[in-house]
Design an enzyme around this catalytic site. Sequence first.
Site, PDB file in Angstrom:
ATOM      1  N   SER A 163     -30.867  17.633 -29.596  1.00  0.00           N
ATOM      2  CA  SER A 163     -31.620  16.781 -28.922  1.00  0.00           C
ATOM      3  C   SER A 163     -31.995  15.852 -30.072  1.00  0.00           C
ATOM      4  O   SER A 163     -32.470  14.579 -29.541  1.00  0.00           O
ATOM      5  CB  SER A 163     -32.897  17.251 -28.274  1.00  0.00           C
ATOM      6  OG  SER A 163     -33.419  17.946 -29.049  1.00  0.00           O
ATOM      7  N   CYS A 164     -31.537  16.077 -31.276  1.00  0.00           N
ATOM      8  CA  CYS A 164     -32.027  15.227 -32.618  1.00  0.00           C
ATOM      9  C   CYS A 164     -31.163  13.951 -32.425  1.00  0.00           C
ATOM     10  O   CYS A 164     -29.951  14.202 -31.955  1.00  0.00           O
ATOM     11  CB  CYS A 164     -31.931  16.006 -33.779  1.00  0.00           C
ATOM     12  SG  CYS A 164     -33.221  17.308 -33.896  1.00  0.00           S
ATOM     13  N   ILE A 165     -31.655  13.047 -33.076  1.00  0.00           N
ATOM     14  CA  ILE A 165     -30.593  11.962 -33.440  1.00  0.00           C
ATOM     15  C   ILE A 165     -30.215  11.876 -34.819  1.00  0.00           C
ATOM     16  O   ILE A 165     -31.108  11.864 -35.618  1.00  0.00           O
ATOM     17  CB  ILE A 165     -31.367  10.634 -32.954  1.00  0.00           C
ATOM     18  CG1 ILE A 165     -31.426  10.702 -31.446  1.00  0.00           C
ATOM     19  CG2 ILE A 165     -30.612   9.444 -33.273  1.00  0.00           C
ATOM     20  CD1 ILE A 165     -30.261  10.109 -30.791  1.00  0.00           C
TER      21      ILE A 165
END
Lengths: 197, 175
Positions: free
Chosen positions: B26-28
């Site tokens: 879910s990290c960018i």
Amino acid sequence: MTPRYTELQLDALRELANIASGNAATALSQMLGREVGLTVPRVLALPLVDAVDACGSPDESITGVVIPLEGDIDGLVLLLISTEGADALCRLLGVEAGSDIGDSALREIGNILGTSCLNALASMTGLNLCPCPPHLSTDMLGAIVSSLALTQTESADLVLVLDSELDVADEPCSISFVLLPSDGGVSDLLTPLGLAA
Amino acid sequence: MGSVRMGEIVVSKRAGDELVARGLGSCIGLALVDRSAGVAGLAHIVLPESSETDRQPGKFADLAVPELIDRVCRAGASRRRLEAALAGGARMFELGELDIGARNADAVRKGLATSGLAVHAAETGGSRGRTMRVSVGDGTITVKEAGGELTILLDGSAGGAHLPRASATLEGAHR
């Protein structure tokens, strides 16, 4: 507000994890008809970035089976199974690894291990717990662990990871059994033991 | 090799360096490059919004975007030549929680728009993990999924203008 844990609390959690994963190892052994060895659990209270690193290499391909918890404790049980391990488990169960049936079998292992873990936690703490249907993803370890941990914590500041290895005798199969309580879940576990902060 | 872990920002102008954000769930991963100056930066962003108690710049989109811009410019990049690419923001499991990945992607895009930077390319959403790499020097940016093919988000060896091209890239700028 970062929770900090005393040695006493960590010891109690380690003991919980030991018994919970011990039950899971017994259940797995019965399911596979093989001996299952168990390591002493690690209890890690770490910033999220270090907790993920402690589980393995971030872009390593792994199968994660997630059993969300419901009831008096918020959190989840996560099984991390290597590709080799997944192949071995499927072979022992007589199904084809990587197929829908194979994934189903791994989810079922998740179900059984998750339930036995919950039963142990419930009997030790007197809390009501029920497992939810398991989810499965075969993907990068870092993506799986970080995404899951972030669903359990608001701040990603300090994450509690309770982690044991289940080793299936004579097979290249080592399953990481991770209990990931939510921020609130940790005090849910500690309170009945008289150890809440 | 410059590994950029969760919550970190790494900037380099050493040709031959590689900045890598592994296992983006879910990290960018936000990459900014100035190909002309040979400067590149990569942020591994975890959550959309910082709080009073936690203000680690690389971790939160609202702080990471201006911080990354600031650091690449201090390393010699020119703001008007910056090209931005995003990867990650997946929803790995349907756990009935808020879609943190989507919120992260939105927050980063908003931050870039506020700073007047266009998004050159993005590979976000879905349910697969990704690894993002930036080649310092030529500024090539790539993304790869587990067992998947390599996708080139920015081809550093392609010649041409260093300003963002008008077609299909100004996703953030028209507001």
